[in-house]
Design an enzyme around this catalytic site. Structure first.
Site, PDB file in Angstrom:
ATOM      1  NE  ARG A 221      -4.165  -1.549  -0.114  1.00 27.60           N
ATOM      2  CZ  ARG A 221      -4.210  -2.536  -1.001  1.00 27.60           C
ATOM      3  NH1 ARG A 221      -3.177  -2.782  -1.786  1.00 27.60           N
ATOM      4  NH2 ARG A 221      -5.292  -3.304  -1.100  1.00 27.60           N
ATOM      5  CG  HIS A 269      -2.699  -1.229  -7.593  1.00 25.85           C
ATOM      6  ND1 HIS A 269      -3.181  -0.385  -6.616  1.00 25.85           N
ATOM      7  CD2 HIS A 269      -2.775  -2.479  -7.056  1.00 25.85           C
ATOM      8  CE1 HIS A 269      -3.538  -1.090  -5.558  1.00 25.85           C
ATOM      9  NE2 HIS A 269      -3.295  -2.369  -5.799  1.00 25.85           N
TER      10      HIS A 269
END
Length: 306
Positions: A221, A269
């Site tokens: 993250r 991502h």
């Protein structure tokens, strides 16, 4: 008949409708799956945190929310959600993360960029250390972190792992002391959830504990890293490279310094995208379990945030 609401952004519905329908049939479930079931009739909610659905109050009959993603930080603190929440854990998601992490660890360990980007005539042979001479630390020993650490250990890396609670992983030296886990590490992989306890866990102090010239991978993250401290560590040579797959703002803004730094690789991502075929089976199995009286799998602990 079990009523299952698909509550994700509209563009995901065509990707998931057929895999979910097939997975429910394979599980022997009679399911009405749709994107527009009246709230009071819904039994289960298949959910992505960026869904327009943010108020769970009307779903008085619902038994569980089944998250499509591994990360739950976008829903876990929703004050209207009082029913069980399950995060996504499936074999393809785990396999995808293992492949991404292993590939990029080997890329940096072997110094592949220098060879790939070499100009004609450049000839500077420099053999890397063998894997067992490089300490690689995985922060986070959940499902994904454990699988990645085991993969690195099988290759031969001196693999270490850190978690807040004691863990035992075959082939991996496990720590609950963060300083011990990071000191002298030549590579760090971040696979922690985004919680108040993990925000900016990689900062000026923790970067300083690494071996000079270490590399960093962040498929976890964005907020796990102090961005300014990362740039300082790269500019000083304390870090040789950072490969980043997650960011505080996504997509990463065009003017962000990460795009333009020679020591940073940006990936969009993709380290472990949820694959509809496999995640549909995980969801169907969890509903089947709950309907038969077995406990739900992968329940989120609200007090810990994951």
């Amino acid at each position: 008949m079990i009523n299952v609401l698909f509550a994700a952004r509209p563009e995901r519905w065509p990707l998931y409708e057929t895999p979910l329908t097939e997975a429910f049939a394979e599980a022997g479930l009679q399911v009405h799956l749709a994107t527009d079931i009246p709230a009071e009739m819904v039994d289960y909610i298949i959910y992505a945190p960026n869904s327009p659905l943010q108020d769970f109050t009307p779903y008085t009959r619902a038994k569980a929310v089944l998250n499509l993603w591994a990360g739950v930080e976008g829903i876990v603190n929703n004050p209207t959600l009082h029913i069980p929440l399950c995060r996504m854990v499936d074999m393809a998601l785990t396999q995808g993360m293992v492949e991404w992490v292993t590939g990029h660890v080997l890329r940096h360990h072997l110094g592949m960029d220098a060879h790939i980007l070499a100009q004609p005539g450049e000839w500077a042979p420099k053999a890397p250390p063998v894997a067992w001479d490089r300490k690689v630390t995985v922060l986070g020993l959940g499902e994904l972190g454990t699988a990645c650490a085991q993969s690195l250990a099988r290759i031969g890396f001196d693999t270490h792992g850190w978690a807040r609670s004691e863990k035992t992983v075959e082939g991996v030296t496990c720590h609950t002391d963060l300083s011990e886990a990071l000191t002298g590490a030549g590579g760090v992989v971040l696979l922690l959830p985004d919680t108040p306890a993990t925000t900016q866990i990689m900062n000026a102090g923790t970067f300083a504990k690494l071996a000079p010239g270490a590399f960093l991978l962040n498929p976890g993250r964005g907020p796990l890293i102090d961005d300014d401290a990362l740039l300082d560590a790269l500019n000083s040579g304390q870090l040789s490279h950072a490969t980043l797959d997650t960011f505080r703002t996504e997509p990463l803004p065009q003017g962000h310094p990460f795009w333009h730094h020679a020591g940073i690789t940006v990936t969009p991502h993709i380290a472990s995208e949820t694959r509809p075929k496999w995640s549909a089976r995980t969801i169907a199995d969890n509903i089947r379990r709950n309907e038969s009286g077995a406990p739900l799998l992968h329940l989120v602990d609200r007090s810990r945030g994951y």
